[in-house]
Motif scaffolding. Structure first.
Motif, PDB file in Angstrom:
ATOM      1  N   SER A   1       0.830  -1.204   0.000  1.00  0.00           N
ATOM      2  CA  SER A   1       0.000   0.000   0.000  1.00  0.00           C
ATOM      3  C   SER A   1       0.865   1.254   0.000  1.00  0.00           C
ATOM      4  CB  SER A   1      -0.922   0.007   1.224  1.00  0.00           C
ATOM      5  OG  SER A   1      -0.155   0.057   2.410  1.00  0.00           O
ATOM      6  N   SER A   2       0.302   2.346  -0.537  1.00  0.00           N
ATOM      7  CA  SER A   2       0.989   3.627  -0.550  1.00  0.00           C
ATOM      8  C   SER A   2       0.347   4.560   0.465  1.00  0.00           C
ATOM      9  CB  SER A   2       0.934   4.251  -1.944  1.00  0.00           C
ATOM     10  OG  SER A   2      -0.410   4.406  -2.360  1.00  0.00           O
ATOM     11  N   ALA A   3       1.164   5.449   1.036  1.00  0.00           N
ATOM     12  CA  ALA A   3       0.670   6.371   2.065  1.00  0.00           C
ATOM     13  C   ALA A   3      -0.080   7.531   1.426  1.00  0.00           C
ATOM     14  CB  ALA A   3       1.832   6.885   2.901  1.00  0.00           C
TER      15      ALA A   3
ATOM     16  N   SER B   1      -1.654   5.137   6.288  1.00  0.00           N
ATOM     17  CA  SER B   1      -1.472   4.030   5.358  1.00  0.00           C
ATOM     18  C   SER B   1      -2.247   2.826   5.873  1.00  0.00           C
ATOM     19  CB  SER B   1       0.021   3.687   5.216  1.00  0.00           C
ATOM     20  OG  SER B   1       0.201   2.503   4.455  1.00  0.00           O
TER      21      SER B   1
END
Length: 299
Positions: free
Chosen positions: A159-161, A175
């Motif tokens: 996952s990306s923040a 996130s």
């Protein structure tokens, strides 16, 4: 006041609670620091000019001959400090975001005019929080940090923040953990990296698959219970209605007594008797007067 003999101490940077890289000073919000000027020869006047990133400039002017300091538009936590054997320095107490900006010190001395410049950066440590969302996934949040924090996961996440900026210059970063592989442990760890420090926190969340399984199992159980109750109600209602259907008793013909027949015939008998009485009376009258009995004209 001759300051040449103490030039070694005056030219050194006395920065407490901050880090200096060239003319750049990095401080953490709430810390205090002392900034010095470049001193050569015998000074007569010292001027600090502060240009914050937000707001108007601040000036502090100190005259040696009068030993008087003039302040213009400066906050209460910025002052000159006087130490024995040293030139006046600038003291910043409990620095805040509002003090971030450029600091210039101009000195006038017997050897000329000199300037020293500082660029002050204020760090705000983020507030770490780790929780499970409605789908059972870990969510890591680094709130109101400056600059934005860097988030990472153990085990590794794909996952990306995401960032949310605030008016005071701070940023909240969050996130949601997304597994890169299916071989996972129950516990996940969020690591927050920031110039003001590093933090980590762990949590064990129920996976979304388990949550979905229990949710569907609960729904199916409720449906089965409702169907069972409806079937039981229908069964008892069906069997409880049968004894209520009673057979209709046979019709009994009404019994007429001879008295009733006599009462029904009696009016007719009375009428006949009255007719006979009238007929006899007419007949007697006719015989007495020698009248013809046949009163009707012959056709």
């Amino acid at each position: 006041m001759d300051l040449k003999r103490s030039s070694r101490n005056l030219n050194s940077f006395r920065i407490g609670g901050g880090r200096q890289i060239g003319d750049n000073i990095v401080m953490t919000v709430g810390d205090s620091s002392v900034l010095t000027c470049l001193i050569k020869g015998k000074i007569s006047m010292l001027t600090w000019t502060i240009t914050p990133k937000v707001g108007g400039p601040c000036t502090l002017v100190y005259r040696i001959d009068t030993n008087v300091t003039h302040r213009t538009n400066c906050s209460d936590n910025i002052n000159l400090t006087f130490r024995a054997g040293l030139a006046p320095a600038l003291l910043i107490e409990q620095v805040g975001i509002a003090q971030e900006g450029n600091y210039l010190c101009d000195t006038a001395s017997t050897e000329g005019n000199f300037r020293r410049t500082y660029n002050l950066t204020v760090l705000v440590p983020p507030k770490l929080s780790l929780f499970c969302d409605e789908q059972g996934s870990p969510v890591c949040e680094a709130a109101v940090g400056k600059p934005p924090a860097q988030l990472s996961w153990i085990p590794e996440s794909s996952s990306s923040a995401k960032e949310m900026c605030h008016n005071n210059g701070t940023v909240t970063v969050f996130s949601t953990f997304t597994a890169c592989s299916t071989n996972l442990t129950n516990e996940t760890t969020c690591i927050v990296s920031h110039p003001a420090g590093n933090w980590s926190q762990s949590i064990a969340c129920c996976s979304s698959e388990k949550t979905s399984f229990f949710l569907h199992a609960g729904i199916i159980t409720c449906v089965l219970v409702i169907i069972t109750l409806l079937a039981a109600i229908y069964y008892f209602k069906l069997h409880s209605d049968r004894p209520c259907h009673k057979t209709k008793p046979p019709e009994i013909a009404p019994i007429h007594s001879e008295q009733d027949d006599t009462m029904e015939v009696e009016p007719y008998t009375t009428y006949v008797q009255k007719e006979n009485v009238i007929y006899n009376s007419v007949s007697d009258l006719t015989v007495g007067q020698n009248l013809p009995q046949n009163l009707c004209p012959e056709t």
